[in-house]
Structure formats: C-alpha cells, structure tokens
Design an enzyme around this catalytic site. Structure first.
Site, PDB file in Angstrom:
ATOM      1  N   CYS A  13      46.976  45.242   5.698  1.00 41.31           N
ATOM      2  CA  CYS A  13      46.505  43.919   5.284  1.00 41.31           C
ATOM      3  C   CYS A  13      45.220  43.623   6.053  1.00 41.31           C
ATOM      4  CB  CYS A  13      47.566  42.867   5.570  1.00 41.31           C
ATOM      5  SG  CYS A  13      47.929  42.694   7.341  1.00 41.31           S
ATOM      6  N   GLU A 127      55.140  38.411  18.233  1.00 44.13           N
ATOM      7  CA  GLU A 127      54.573  37.223  17.594  1.00 44.13           C
ATOM      8  C   GLU A 127      55.331  35.969  17.999  1.00 44.13           C
ATOM      9  OE1 GLU A 127      54.094  35.091  13.265  1.00 44.13           O
ATOM     10  OE2 GLU A 127      54.139  37.284  13.291  1.00 44.13           O
ATOM     11  N   SER A 223      58.420  47.423  13.215  1.00 43.71           N
ATOM     12  CA  SER A 223      57.620  46.582  12.325  1.00 43.71           C
ATOM     13  C   SER A 223      58.510  45.593  11.586  1.00 43.71           C
ATOM     14  CB  SER A 223      56.851  47.448  11.323  1.00 43.71           C
ATOM     15  OG  SER A 223      56.314  46.666  10.282  1.00 43.71           O
ATOM     16  N   SER A 224      58.334  44.308  11.862  1.00 44.60           N
ATOM     17  CA  SER A 224      59.145  43.280  11.213  1.00 44.60           C
ATOM     18  C   SER A 224      58.939  43.281   9.706  1.00 44.60           C
ATOM     19  CB  SER A 224      58.806  41.906  11.787  1.00 44.60           C
ATOM     20  OG  SER A 224      59.490  40.877  11.106  1.00 44.60           O
ATOM     21  N   ASN A 225      57.679  43.293   9.263  1.00 45.49           N
ATOM     22  CA  ASN A 225      57.446  43.189   7.815  1.00 45.49           C
ATOM     23  C   ASN A 225      57.955  44.421   7.078  1.00 45.49           C
ATOM     24  OD1 ASN A 225      54.914  44.912   6.743  1.00 45.49           O
ATOM     25  ND2 ASN A 225      54.511  44.311   8.851  1.00 45.49           N
TER      26      ASN A 225
END
Length: 327
Positions: A13, A127, A223-225
């Site tokens: 992204c 985050e 990786s959370s996403n």
C-alpha cells in the site's frame, strides 16, 4: 488445468511503499548503518533485504549511537520515544503511515476535549503501542466486544474511541457497537480508522474466496492485516493459509484443488506472489493465471524533507568535498 486467481488489489500500500522508500533513501544519502525502531513493516523478506543493505532494527533507543540516523517504523511510536530521540539529537525520519498519524491526531483532539479514549486493537501490536502512547493516561484498550463490559470507566465520564487501522472492518464494527451500547454518547472518529488499503484488500479477498476452493495469503505471521485477510477468507467458508514465502506452501493443500486464490498483505512485495504462482505451476504441471477485477490504487505519500533528490545531491557533494580534503 488448475486455475489461479489473483486478488486485486493486493500487496504493498502507499504507507508501506513510503516507509520502505524512507529507509532506502536514508541509506543512499547518509550511508550505513541506518537504525530503525522495530521492523519497518511486518514482512520478513522486506526486513531481511533492508538488513543486508545496512539497516539495523532495534527495540530501544539505547541501542542507537549518538549522532546516528533513526527511522520510526510505519506503525508509529509513542510520544515519549519521539521526545527521547530528539532530545538526544538523533537525525530522525518518521515513516509512520499518514493514516496512523491521523489516528494519533484524533487521540489528541479527544483527550483535549476531556474524553477517556478507548482503542479497539490487538494488545502488543506496535501500532497500538504507538497510539496508546499519544496520551499520558486516559486511554483504555479493548480487543473484543466481550472486553467492553469490563472497562473501568467512571460513571458519567465522557468517552471516545479509535481503531487500529489494520483490523477487520467487521470485527471492529462489532466492538464499536458494543461500545455504543454501553456509552450512548461516545464520540467516534470523523472517518473510519480502518485504512483504505486494508478495506480494499478485505473486499478483494471476499470476492476471491467466493470463486475458489483454496486461498493463500502471502504475508508474515506478525502482519495484522495479513492475518485478517486469512480470517476473512475463512469466514466465507474457504480453507485459507498464511505463507511467508513460496517454500511455505504445502503441496498437500493443493491435492484435488482446481481453483486457487492468491492475495498478499499490504507489507508483502509482489515478487513473493510470482514465486508462489511458480511453485503452484511446478507442483501442478502448469496453471492458468487470471487477475481479478478490483480497486486500482494510485495514492502516493511524499517522502519527508531530508530525503528528496536535492538532499541526495548535497550529500554526494559533501562526500566529494570531504574526500578532496583528505587527499
């Protein structure tokens, strides 16, 4: 013939592109080593590649020498870390995703209004650490809707909530509904905190899962996403696996499967997708590959001052002058 469907969009992204570019440009302009607080993004291949080029990933600022160059990861840092870095005179470049920075500004606005801020997110994620660190007290964390009942908030207190940007929209909305039931006057973000890229990739994997028998999500376990993409596919009722690289694809997963869907988390580079496709082709004796229709992303976040082209030219000139003086 096996058919492989590729999700669109997938992979990097704008925030991840920017974060990686910041480290790469800092290495080019200021030379190695460049220190990075935590992994710049949660992808093993990306981190190892930058480490080979001279990036040093650290957890505490005490590991950064005086006068060094430091990059904050895309996940953001607490205010205390930012203050410490600047008080030590380190050259700092902030690679925090601008969409995470937006959440930080929301927290500041909500706290200035005297509200207790409740964050929806995963405990221990960088985050969440960075966002919770935007306020000195006055913040609470909930991970699930069932956590809401246990919040110790004084009767009559003004409340507000923010959300980790990489959550599943469905999961975060379930928790938000529980918060609104308990606190009818709770303040909410002006816009959803779930980032556009996270939402686009989750929408894409829903379309993908509806058309295949198996989904492979390329991304690291941290990786959370990427983990949310696997969960979204499973909720559609399709087996889904998270793989870091092509070597993680187990051939027994492919037995009897004719339609395979592939997507990649926002921190996974496209070459990893190509490697997984080739592994499947090799294992299945060939495969047809089709890219699904979907959102085309064009957003680009600018690099911070100090990493522009003219800064590179100035650094080269300074190195040349220094070499001439030493000759």
């Amino acid at each position: 013939m096996v058919k492989i469907l590729l999700a669109q969009p997938r992979g990097f992204c704008a925030g991840v592109d920017r974060a990686i570019a910041i480290v790469e440009r800092a290495l080019e302009i200021y030379g190695r080593p460049i220190y990075v607080r935590h992994e710049i993004v949660h992808n093993r291949t990306v981190v190892e590649g930058l480490r080979r080029r001279g990036a040093v990933f650290i957890d505490t600022l005490s590991d950064v020498p005086e006068g060094a160059t430091l990059v904050f990861s895309a996940h953001g840092v607490p205010l205390a870390v930012e203050r410490e870095a600047r008080s030590r005179g380190l050259r700092v470049f902030d690679a925090t995703c601008p969409l995470v920075t937006k959440v930080h500004r929301e927290v500041a606005r909500m706290r200035e209004a005297g509200r207790i801020v409740i964050m929806i997110g995963h405990r221990g994620h960088p985050e969440v650490e960075g966002t919770m660190g935007q306020a000195e007290g006055g913040m609470e964390l909930v991970e699930t809707a069932s956590d809401v009942a246990g919040l110790k908030v004084p009767e009559g207190a003004k409340t507000a909530y923010v959300t980790q940007t990489t959550l599943s929209l469905d999961d975060s909305e379930e928790v938000a509904r529980a918060l609104r039931r308990r606190f009818p006057d709770i303040d909410r973000p002006k816009k959803d905190d779930i980032c556009y890229a996270t939402q686009h990739r989750q929408d894409a994997v829903k379309r993908l899962a509806a058309a295949v028998q198996l989904v492979l999500v390329i991304g690291s376990s941290t990786s959370s996403n990427s983990n949310r993409l696997r969960e979204v596919a499973e909720r559609v009722g399709v087996p889904a696996h998270l793989v870091d690289t092509a070597e993680d694809v187990r051939l027994e997963w492919l037995e009897g499967i004719e339609r395979i869907g592939i997507t990649a988390g926002a921190s996974a580079p496209e070459p990893l997708v190509r490697d997984v496709v080739e592994r499947i082709r090799s294992a299945c004796g060939g495969a047809e590959v089709e890219e699904q229709a979907g959102e085309r992303e064009s957003l680009v976040f600018p690099l911070p001052k100090g990493l522009w082209d003219r800064d590179l030219e100035a650094a080269r000139a300074a190195r040349a002058a220094s070499a001439g003086e030493g000759s």
